[in-house]
Design a protein around this motif. Sequence first.
Motif, PDB file in Angstrom:
ATOM      1  N   ASP A  20       0.870  -1.167   0.000  1.00  0.00           N
ATOM      2  CA  ASP A  20       0.000   0.000   0.000  1.00  0.00           C
ATOM      3  C   ASP A  20       0.911   1.222   0.000  1.00  0.00           C
ATOM      4  O   ASP A  20       2.108   1.124   0.320  1.00  0.00           O
ATOM      5  CB  ASP A  20      -0.904  -0.026   1.237  1.00  0.00           C
ATOM      6  CG  ASP A  20      -1.810   1.185   1.320  1.00  0.00           C
ATOM      7  OD1 ASP A  20      -2.351   1.588   0.275  1.00  0.00           O
ATOM      8  OD2 ASP A  20      -1.967   1.736   2.426  1.00  0.00           O
ATOM      9  N   ALA A  21       0.371   2.385  -0.335  1.00  0.00           N
ATOM     10  CA  ALA A  21       1.200   3.585  -0.440  1.00  0.00           C
ATOM     11  C   ALA A  21       1.107   4.452   0.810  1.00  0.00           C
ATOM     12  O   ALA A  21       2.032   4.491   1.636  1.00  0.00           O
ATOM     13  CB  ALA A  21       0.803   4.378  -1.687  1.00  0.00           C
ATOM     14  N   PHE A  22      -0.031   5.131   0.976  1.00  0.00           N
ATOM     15  CA  PHE A  22      -0.159   6.100   2.062  1.00  0.00           C
ATOM     16  C   PHE A  22      -0.287   5.378   3.397  1.00  0.00           C
ATOM     17  O   PHE A  22      -1.129   4.502   3.567  1.00  0.00           O
ATOM     18  CB  PHE A  22      -1.376   7.000   1.825  1.00  0.00           C
ATOM     19  CG  PHE A  22      -1.192   8.391   2.341  1.00  0.00           C
ATOM     20  CD1 PHE A  22      -0.608   9.367   1.554  1.00  0.00           C
ATOM     21  CD2 PHE A  22      -1.585   8.737   3.619  1.00  0.00           C
ATOM     22  CE1 PHE A  22      -0.429  10.650   2.026  1.00  0.00           C
ATOM     23  CE2 PHE A  22      -1.412  10.020   4.111  1.00  0.00           C
ATOM     24  CZ  PHE A  22      -0.832  10.987   3.314  1.00  0.00           C
ATOM     25  N   GLY A  23       0.571   5.749   4.322  1.00  0.00           N
ATOM     26  CA  GLY A  23       0.595   5.091   5.620  1.00  0.00           C
ATOM     27  C   GLY A  23       1.584   3.949   5.709  1.00  0.00           C
ATOM     28  O   GLY A  23       1.867   3.451   6.799  1.00  0.00           O
ATOM     29  N   VAL A  24       2.114   3.531   4.553  1.00  0.00           N
ATOM     30  CA  VAL A  24       3.092   2.438   4.514  1.00  0.00           C
ATOM     31  C   VAL A  24       4.427   2.950   3.988  1.00  0.00           C
ATOM     32  O   VAL A  24       5.476   2.756   4.613  1.00  0.00           O
ATOM     33  CB  VAL A  24       2.585   1.276   3.638  1.00  0.00           C
ATOM     34  CG1 VAL A  24       3.646   0.184   3.527  1.00  0.00           C
ATOM     35  CG2 VAL A  24       1.293   0.712   4.206  1.00  0.00           C
ATOM     36  N   LEU A  25       4.396   3.614   2.826  1.00  0.00           N
ATOM     37  CA  LEU A  25       5.616   4.161   2.234  1.00  0.00           C
ATOM     38  C   LEU A  25       5.778   5.642   2.525  1.00  0.00           C
ATOM     39  O   LEU A  25       6.898   6.137   2.611  1.00  0.00           O
ATOM     40  CB  LEU A  25       5.596   3.955   0.710  1.00  0.00           C
ATOM     41  CG  LEU A  25       5.381   2.524   0.217  1.00  0.00           C
ATOM     42  CD1 LEU A  25       5.413   2.492  -1.299  1.00  0.00           C
ATOM     43  CD2 LEU A  25       6.419   1.576   0.804  1.00  0.00           C
ATOM     44  N   LYS A  26       4.658   6.337   2.661  1.00  0.00           N
ATOM     45  CA  LYS A  26       4.703   7.786   2.839  1.00  0.00           C
ATOM     46  C   LYS A  26       3.539   8.226   3.715  1.00  0.00           C
ATOM     47  O   LYS A  26       2.590   7.476   3.958  1.00  0.00           O
ATOM     48  CB  LYS A  26       4.635   8.492   1.483  1.00  0.00           C
ATOM     49  CG  LYS A  26       3.358   8.191   0.708  1.00  0.00           C
ATOM     50  CD  LYS A  26       3.344   8.863  -0.655  1.00  0.00           C
ATOM     51  CE  LYS A  26       2.058   8.537  -1.412  1.00  0.00           C
ATOM     52  NZ  LYS A  26       2.010   9.204  -2.734  1.00  0.00           N
ATOM     53  N   ASN A  27       3.636   9.468   4.176  1.00  0.00           N
ATOM     54  CA  ASN A  27       2.532  10.109   4.884  1.00  0.00           C
ATOM     55  C   ASN A  27       2.500  11.566   4.467  1.00  0.00           C
ATOM     56  O   ASN A  27       3.153  11.952   3.484  1.00  0.00           O
ATOM     57  CB  ASN A  27       2.673   9.936   6.397  1.00  0.00           C
ATOM     58  CG  ASN A  27       3.999  10.458   6.924  1.00  0.00           C
ATOM     59  OD1 ASN A  27       4.593  11.393   6.374  1.00  0.00           O
ATOM     60  ND2 ASN A  27       4.498   9.862   7.992  1.00  0.00           N
ATOM     61  N   GLY A  34      13.480   5.694   6.421  1.00  0.00           N
ATOM     62  CA  GLY A  34      14.007   4.353   6.268  1.00  0.00           C
ATOM     63  C   GLY A  34      13.450   3.577   5.087  1.00  0.00           C
ATOM     64  O   GLY A  34      14.003   2.532   4.716  1.00  0.00           O
ATOM     65  N   ILE A  35      12.370   4.065   4.472  1.00  0.00           N
ATOM     66  CA  ILE A  35      11.769   3.340   3.352  1.00  0.00           C
ATOM     67  C   ILE A  35      12.733   3.177   2.170  1.00  0.00           C
ATOM     68  O   ILE A  35      12.755   2.113   1.527  1.00  0.00           O
ATOM     69  CB  ILE A  35      10.453   4.016   2.915  1.00  0.00           C
ATOM     70  CG1 ILE A  35       9.343   3.694   3.920  1.00  0.00           C
ATOM     71  CG2 ILE A  35      10.040   3.596   1.511  1.00  0.00           C
ATOM     72  CD1 ILE A  35       8.975   2.217   4.009  1.00  0.00           C
ATOM     73  N   PRO A  36      13.558   4.163   1.818  1.00  0.00           N
ATOM     74  CA  PRO A  36      14.522   3.937   0.727  1.00  0.00           C
ATOM     75  C   PRO A  36      15.431   2.738   0.976  1.00  0.00           C
ATOM     76  O   PRO A  36      15.824   2.045   0.024  1.00  0.00           O
ATOM     77  CB  PRO A  36      15.320   5.244   0.684  1.00  0.00           C
ATOM     78  CG  PRO A  36      14.336   6.277   1.168  1.00  0.00           C
ATOM     79  CD  PRO A  36      13.568   5.584   2.258  1.00  0.00           C
ATOM     80  N   ASP A  37      15.753   2.450   2.234  1.00  0.00           N
ATOM     81  CA  ASP A  37      16.588   1.289   2.546  1.00  0.00           C
ATOM     82  C   ASP A  37      15.858  -0.006   2.202  1.00  0.00           C
ATOM     83  O   ASP A  37      16.480  -0.986   1.767  1.00  0.00           O
ATOM     84  CB  ASP A  37      16.963   1.284   4.030  1.00  0.00           C
ATOM     85  CG  ASP A  37      17.857   2.447   4.420  1.00  0.00           C
ATOM     86  OD1 ASP A  37      18.552   2.973   3.533  1.00  0.00           O
ATOM     87  OD2 ASP A  37      17.834   2.838   5.601  1.00  0.00           O
ATOM     88  N   THR A  38      14.551  -0.027   2.400  1.00  0.00           N
ATOM     89  CA  THR A  38      13.762  -1.212   2.048  1.00  0.00           C
ATOM     90  C   THR A  38      13.837  -1.477   0.557  1.00  0.00           C
ATOM     91  O   THR A  38      14.038  -2.620   0.119  1.00  0.00           O
ATOM     92  CB  THR A  38      12.299  -1.018   2.486  1.00  0.00           C
ATOM     93  OG1 THR A  38      12.242  -0.916   3.907  1.00  0.00           O
ATOM     94  CG2 THR A  38      11.436  -2.178   2.021  1.00  0.00           C
ATOM     95  N   PHE A  39      13.696  -0.435  -0.252  1.00  0.00           N
ATOM     96  CA  PHE A  39      13.727  -0.619  -1.700  1.00  0.00           C
ATOM     97  C   PHE A  39      15.130  -0.925  -2.202  1.00  0.00           C
ATOM     98  O   PHE A  39      15.291  -1.634  -3.201  1.00  0.00           O
ATOM     99  CB  PHE A  39      13.111   0.595  -2.391  1.00  0.00           C
ATOM    100  CG  PHE A  39      11.609   0.581  -2.315  1.00  0.00           C
ATOM    101  CD1 PHE A  39      10.860  -0.002  -3.319  1.00  0.00           C
ATOM    102  CD2 PHE A  39      10.957   1.103  -1.218  1.00  0.00           C
ATOM    103  CE1 PHE A  39       9.475  -0.051  -3.240  1.00  0.00           C
ATOM    104  CE2 PHE A  39       9.579   1.059  -1.121  1.00  0.00           C
ATOM    105  CZ  PHE A  39       8.830   0.476  -2.137  1.00  0.00           C
TER     106      PHE A  39
END
Length: 284
Positions: A20-27, A34-39
């Motif tokens: 999902d996007a909003f609330g998971v990758l961004k707000n 830290g999300i860039p590290d996941t990708f």
Amino acid sequence: MLTIDSFADVAARYQVFFFDAFGVLKNSHGLIPGIPDTFAYLRENQKQFYILTNDASRSPQQLAESYWRMGLMDITPDNIISSGMLAREYLELKVNQGTVAYLGTEDSAHYIESSERKALSISELNLDAIGDINALVMLDDEGFDWNTDLNKATNLLRRRNIPVIVANTDATYPTSKTQVAIAIGGVADMLESIVGKQFIRFGKPDAQMFMFAYERVMEQNPTLGKKDIVMIGDTLRTDISGGNKFGLDTVLVLTGNIPAEDAEIRIRSTGIIPTYVCESAVIG
């Protein structure tokens, strides 16, 4: 239900990730730290991913560009599957002529115009000249006046027996850790009860979006199956329920709609049980 502390434990078990996007990758503040590290991890380990979003406010190209501006270059338009794409498919199959009215931003009209249908914003609609309106699409909660234009949409539907397509079923979206805002899905629920007609809804939790994404996975690697895919979301009713019903393992993250202190009671009260609960989708 397995509660774990780190998303890294989940990432090692699967080959394909539906986010999902909003609330998971961004707000509302940008990328979740830290999300860039996941990708980077997904890229380095050659794992597939798709963004399954009920955000129909912009085209996949524009949505991808929004991530690029935040510094996340791994997401391309091909990685994005939005509910607006399913609404466009419906228009192509079922609405053969005339004009399609819409609630949403000018950018959201992309999904109507790319179906080669004429789009007309509700704000520009003249209720004395509606004979050519053959559908109403609810795309986004911005781009119109909530008083004047919602009244106009209500009267359009009282006068014209036309299909109403809801391209974003989300009732709310998080704006902070403690607050939410009303999304177009919530507006659709209200209008549906007022006019007494059943609307056509696309997006999570319905199976169409998961099937759309699953078919893309099979095109890339037909040896994979549902056991290799995990759905990551912040909302039980849409992300987790939809993933569960489609036969996927699911991860509830606590960076969006559900605060950590409410997670257990929400899960118990809804009966929607994720496979895992993580603090976030961050690997670290």
